[in-house]
Design a protein around this motif. Structure first.
Motif, mmCIF file in Angstrom:
data_model
loop_
_atom_site.group_PDB
_atom_site.id
_atom_site.type_symbol
_atom_site.label_atom_id
_atom_site.label_comp_id
_atom_site.label_asym_id
_atom_site.label_seq_id
_atom_site.Cartn_x
_atom_site.Cartn_y
_atom_site.Cartn_z
ATOM 1 N N GLU A 204 31.389 45.801 60.801
ATOM 2 C CA GLU A 204 32.541 44.668 60.842
ATOM 3 C C GLU A 204 31.834 43.594 60.409
ATOM 4 O O GLU A 204 32.425 42.572 59.727
ATOM 5 N N GLY A 205 30.565 43.119 60.901
ATOM 6 C CA GLY A 205 30.033 42.027 60.245
ATOM 7 C C GLY A 205 29.483 42.097 58.761
ATOM 8 O O GLY A 205 29.798 40.918 58.173
ATOM 9 N N VAL A 206 29.486 43.399 58.417
ATOM 10 C CA VAL A 206 29.217 43.171 56.755
ATOM 11 C C VAL A 206 30.525 43.164 56.339
ATOM 12 O O VAL A 206 30.566 42.689 55.030
ATOM 13 N N ARG A 207 31.617 43.636 56.787
ATOM 14 C CA ARG A 207 32.826 43.338 56.030
ATOM 15 C C ARG A 207 33.205 41.794 55.969
ATOM 16 O O ARG A 207 33.611 41.378 55.197
ATOM 17 N N ASP A 208 32.856 41.112 57.119
ATOM 18 C CA ASP A 208 32.863 39.726 57.187
ATOM 19 C C ASP A 208 32.106 39.231 55.901
ATOM 20 O O ASP A 208 32.525 38.094 55.390
ATOM 21 N N LEU A 209 31.038 39.475 55.837
ATOM 22 C CA LEU A 209 29.986 38.981 54.862
ATOM 23 C C LEU A 209 30.517 39.133 53.425
ATOM 24 O O LEU A 209 30.470 38.331 52.652
ATOM 25 N N VAL A 210 31.259 40.453 53.288
ATOM 26 C CA VAL A 210 31.725 40.772 52.102
ATOM 27 C C VAL A 210 32.762 39.747 51.705
ATOM 28 O O VAL A 210 33.035 39.297 50.240
ATOM 29 N N GLU A 211 33.793 39.494 52.669
ATOM 30 C CA GLU A 211 34.710 38.471 52.457
ATOM 31 C C GLU A 211 34.124 37.150 52.115
ATOM 32 O O GLU A 211 34.887 36.505 51.079
ATOM 33 N N LEU A 212 33.220 36.525 52.638
ATOM 34 C CA LEU A 212 32.616 35.551 52.340
ATOM 35 C C LEU A 212 32.150 35.276 50.874
ATOM 36 O O LEU A 212 32.315 34.258 50.167
ATOM 37 N N VAL A 213 31.286 36.398 50.660
ATOM 38 C CA VAL A 213 30.861 36.574 49.179
ATOM 39 C C VAL A 213 31.933 36.594 48.159
ATOM 40 O O VAL A 213 31.985 35.854 47.061
ATOM 41 N N LEU A 214 32.950 37.518 48.588
ATOM 42 C CA LEU A 214 34.060 37.339 47.660
ATOM 43 C C LEU A 214 34.784 36.081 47.356
ATOM 44 O O LEU A 214 35.102 35.736 45.877
ATOM 45 N N LYS A 215 34.770 35.268 48.295
ATOM 46 C CA LYS A 215 35.416 33.967 48.022
ATOM 47 C C LYS A 215 34.425 33.282 47.112
ATOM 48 O O LYS A 215 35.258 32.342 46.243
ATOM 49 N N LYS A 216 33.165 33.243 47.090
ATOM 50 C CA LYS A 216 32.213 32.569 46.295
ATOM 51 C C LYS A 216 32.326 33.105 44.901
ATOM 52 O O LYS A 216 32.322 32.296 43.894
ATOM 53 N N MET A 217 32.506 34.454 44.572
ATOM 54 C CA MET A 217 32.150 35.102 43.476
ATOM 55 C C MET A 217 33.754 35.320 42.508
ATOM 56 O O MET A 217 33.454 35.504 41.339
ATOM 57 N N ASP A 218 34.591 35.619 43.367
ATOM 58 C CA ASP A 218 35.954 36.150 42.822
ATOM 59 C C ASP A 218 36.705 34.828 42.166
ATOM 60 O O ASP A 218 37.745 34.320 42.664
ATOM 61 N N ILE A 219 36.222 34.419 40.931
ATOM 62 C CA ILE A 219 36.831 33.264 40.483
ATOM 63 C C ILE A 219 38.179 33.265 40.032
ATOM 64 O O ILE A 219 39.186 32.388 40.207
ATOM 65 N N ASP A 220 38.553 34.524 39.630
ATOM 66 C CA ASP A 220 40.097 34.620 39.338
ATOM 67 C C ASP A 220 40.854 35.224 40.487
ATOM 68 O O ASP A 220 42.086 35.492 40.044
ATOM 69 N N LYS A 221 40.142 35.502 41.415
ATOM 70 C CA LYS A 221 41.202 35.821 42.817
ATOM 71 C C LYS A 221 41.885 37.144 42.499
ATOM 72 O O LYS A 221 43.129 37.092 42.941
ATOM 73 N N ASP A 222 41.207 38.010 41.873
ATOM 74 C CA ASP A 222 41.979 39.280 41.731
ATOM 75 C C ASP A 222 41.501 40.369 42.549
ATOM 76 O O ASP A 222 41.675 41.499 42.510
ATOM 77 N N GLY A 223 40.598 40.056 43.673
ATOM 78 C CA GLY A 223 40.000 40.927 44.491
ATOM 79 C C GLY A 223 38.757 41.674 44.071
ATOM 80 O O GLY A 223 38.479 42.757 45.166
ATOM 81 N N ARG A 224 38.172 41.396 42.976
ATOM 82 C CA ARG A 224 37.092 41.990 42.424
ATOM 83 C C ARG A 224 36.350 41.168 41.745
ATOM 84 O O ARG A 224 36.900 40.020 41.218
#
Length: 264
Positions: A204-224
């Motif tokens: 669960e902690g890893v999934r939370d971290l994934v979401e945080l990193v995704l917010k920083k790196m997913d510039i076009d907001k398409d989920g990848r």
């Protein structure tokens, strides 16, 4: 002495200083591979292919960030690594010597990353660096030959920002489809994080971290994260270059290695 009749005396002297670094890695690889002497016969070292023609070095001077003398020193190191690995190949069950690899094999490659460049990173990252390194005309074939060895080290040690980004992205793109997905982020980050005492659900902690990193790196907001997303994110925050695991040597280790290629 003509260029095609062996290494120049200057390049040989330069290379000998660097060879010591690699011998430690080669000995470690040999210790893992050789069986007890009472059961196995240690084969005689086999010298790898002759020095490439001068046109190969001339081409590498143009396509890498190494000069002629550095390339000759790298070739001496390369040949030493291959010979050490070949001498460690055990005999087969019927007393015959197993086929020898003409190039740097995966075990030797991993030892160099650990012992020379101090890449103490996750097994998955080491495997990905090996997979993405240029091997064969179509890639991913057999061992690493000298030309690919020189080009890869050039990117890792003296690469431009774009070359370094390309290298890291390729390592993190586990299925090589051009995207870093949530599942790939989860796999990479899970392997790099240690479970803390009392954690009931570390995933669960890893999934939370994934979401945080995704917010920083997913510039076009398409989920990848595409390579363009990754490029923009790293330009804005350079620390994100190795967000999912170390796959480049530190500046200190890169400088230390490069000094072995420079004549005093």
């Amino acid at each position: 002495m003509a260029d095609n009749k062996g290494l120049s005396m200057a390049a040989s002297c330069i290379a000998l200083r660097g060879v010591r670094i690699f011998l430690n890695a080669s000995k470690a690889a040999a210790a893992r591979r050789v069986s007890p002497p009472v059961q196995r016969r240690r084969p005689k070292p086999v010298v790898p292919g002759a020095k490439p023609p001068q046109k190969v070095f001339d081409a590498l001077v143009k396509t890498t960030k190494f000069n002629k003398y550095e390339l000759e020193a790298l070739f001496t190191m390369y040949r030493t690594l291959v010979m050490a690995a070949q001498s460690a190949v055990p005999t087969t069950g019927i007393g015959q010597t197993a086929p020898k690899t003409d190039g740097i094999d995966q075990s030797t490659f991993r030892d160099v990353l650990h012992n020379t460049f101090d890449l103490v990173t996750e097994e998955a990252i080491l495997d990905r660096i090996w997979v993405t390194w240029e091997r064969g005309a179509a890639g991913g074939e057999g061992a690493i030959k000298f030309e690919a060895w020189a080009r890869g080290l050039s990117r890792m040690l003296r690469g431009t920002d774009e070359e370094r980004r390309t290298h890291c992205f390729a390592v993190y793109d586990l299925n090589a489809d051009g995207w870093i997905t949530k599942d790939e982020m989860f796999s990479l980050l899970k392997n790099s994080l240690l479970k803390q005492p009392g954690d009931e659900d570390p995933d669960e902690g890893v999934r939370d971290l994934v979401e945080l990193v995704l917010k920083k790196m997913d510039i076009d907001k398409d989920g990848r994260v595409s390579f363009e997303d990754y490029r923009q994110a790293v330009e804005q925050e350079p620390l994100l270059l190795e967000a999912f695991g170390q796959c480049l040597p530190s500046k200190r280790h890169a400088v230390t290695f490069l000094r072995t290629l420079v004549a005093k």
